[in-house]
Design a protein around this motif. Structure first.
Motif, PDB file in Angstrom:
ATOM      1  N   PRO A  77      -9.579  -1.390   8.109  1.00 52.79           N
ATOM      2  CA  PRO A  77      -8.459  -0.767   8.845  1.00 52.79           C
ATOM      3  C   PRO A  77      -7.222  -0.552   7.964  1.00 52.79           C
ATOM      4  CG  PRO A  77      -9.329  -2.683  10.038  1.00 52.79           C
ATOM      5  CD  PRO A  77      -9.957  -2.704   8.676  1.00 52.79           C
ATOM      6  N   ASP A  78      -6.360   0.377   8.398  1.00 53.32           N
ATOM      7  CA  ASP A  78      -5.067   0.563   7.713  1.00 53.32           C
ATOM      8  C   ASP A  78      -4.299  -0.756   7.731  1.00 53.32           C
ATOM      9  OD1 ASP A  78      -4.110   4.001   8.594  1.00 53.32           O
ATOM     10  OD2 ASP A  78      -5.642   3.163   7.267  1.00 53.32           O
ATOM     11  N   PHE A  79      -3.422  -0.903   6.735  1.00 55.46           N
ATOM     12  CA  PHE A  79      -2.599  -2.102   6.611  1.00 55.46           C
ATOM     13  C   PHE A  79      -1.207  -1.867   7.173  1.00 55.46           C
ATOM     14  CE2 PHE A  79      -4.615  -5.379   3.965  1.00 55.46           C
ATOM     15  CZ  PHE A  79      -5.768  -4.728   3.560  1.00 55.46           C
ATOM     16  N   ILE A  80      -0.596  -2.956   7.583  1.00 51.80           N
ATOM     17  CA  ILE A  80       0.849  -2.991   7.821  1.00 51.80           C
ATOM     18  C   ILE A  80       1.440  -3.890   6.736  1.00 51.80           C
ATOM     19  CG2 ILE A  80       2.724  -3.483   9.431  1.00 51.80           C
ATOM     20  CD1 ILE A  80       0.854  -1.460  10.580  1.00 51.80           C
ATOM     21  N   ASN A  81       2.481  -3.404   6.072  1.00 52.15           N
ATOM     22  CA  ASN A  81       3.123  -4.175   4.998  1.00 52.15           C
ATOM     23  C   ASN A  81       4.640  -4.225   5.166  1.00 52.15           C
ATOM     24  OD1 ASN A  81       0.551  -2.791   3.323  1.00 52.15           O
ATOM     25  ND2 ASN A  81       0.996  -4.908   2.799  1.00 52.15           N
ATOM     26  N   LEU A 113       2.562   6.383   2.927  1.00 55.12           N
ATOM     27  CA  LEU A 113       3.279   5.290   3.588  1.00 55.12           C
ATOM     28  C   LEU A 113       3.995   5.800   4.836  1.00 55.12           C
ATOM     29  CD1 LEU A 113       3.334   2.522   2.306  1.00 55.12           C
ATOM     30  CD2 LEU A 113       5.503   3.077   1.242  1.00 55.12           C
ATOM     31  N   ARG A 114       3.796   5.116   5.991  1.00 52.30           N
ATOM     32  CA  ARG A 114       4.498   5.539   7.219  1.00 52.30           C
ATOM     33  C   ARG A 114       5.401   4.398   7.688  1.00 52.30           C
ATOM     34  NH1 ARG A 114      -0.940   5.704   6.976  1.00 52.30           N
ATOM     35  NH2 ARG A 114      -1.324   4.894   9.068  1.00 52.30           N
ATOM     36  N   ARG A 115       6.714   4.660   7.741  1.00 50.86           N
ATOM     37  CA  ARG A 115       7.643   3.608   8.161  1.00 50.86           C
ATOM     38  C   ARG A 115       7.490   3.363   9.660  1.00 50.86           C
ATOM     39  NH1 ARG A 115      13.826   2.852   6.359  1.00 50.86           N
ATOM     40  NH2 ARG A 115      14.610   1.701   8.162  1.00 50.86           N
TER      41      ARG A 115
END
Ligand SMILES: CC1(C)Nc2nc(N)[nH]c(=O)c2N=C1O
Length: 160
Positions: free
Chosen positions: A52-56, A155-157
């Protein structure tokens, strides 16, 4: 105390809440003060794509803990989030990395600081810039310069 920057990442089990809880745990570390936290960003996995996509995000701390004491504390927080290392670069509930520890350069079997992958990871560089636009590595390299050179990883804020 020492100015320290910690990278946070998650792509399992409600990553946003994993990171929010981790920020609370970091704020409560002994001999440590949470100075600021960055916005969170979503991005596709660097490395193995079959996850899955990450949140950072990143946080800035001031701490009296040594680098190794801090590393132990981060690993305890990760374990509290039931991190299971199934495969290298695989999905994880919570990843906490010491990105920068003052102006120290550390190369030990347990710890490399500044983080080795930092220059190649926009999901690390952007949150660092949000925390401190003038941030530099111990060798004088600016994070702004590294960000300009870094491959774009969509990157998506998220928020705030
Ligand atoms: C699996 C690997 C290499 N890729 C990542 N990719 C992204 N986008 N974010 C991460 O935190 C991250 N962490 C990793 O460890």
């Amino acid at each position: 105390g020492t100015d320290v920057y910690i990278g946070l990442g998650s792509n399992l089990a409600d990553p946003l809440s994993q990171l929010a809880r981790a920020v609370g745990a970091l704020a409560n570390l002994p001999k440590t003060h949470l100075v600021a936290q960055s916005p969170f960003y979503a991005s596709s996995p660097v490395g193995p794509q079959d996850q899955p996509d990450f949140i950072n995000g990143a946080v800035q701390l001031v701490t009296e803990l040594s680098a190794l004491e801090l590393l132990d504390a981060l690993q305890t927080i990760e374990q509290g989030h039931h991190r299971e290392r199934i495969r290298r670069w695989g999905p994880r509930t919570l990843d906490l990395d010491i990105l920068i520890y003052g102006d120290s350069v550390i190369e030990s079997e347990r710890l490399t600081v500044p983080h080795r992958e930092l220059p190649n990871r926009d999901f690390v560089l952007q949150p660092l810039l949000d925390l401190n636009p003038d941030l530099k590595l111990p060798d004088g390299t600016t994070i702004a310069h590294l960000r300009d050179q870094c491959p774009d990883n969509n990157l998506r804020r998220l928020h705030p």
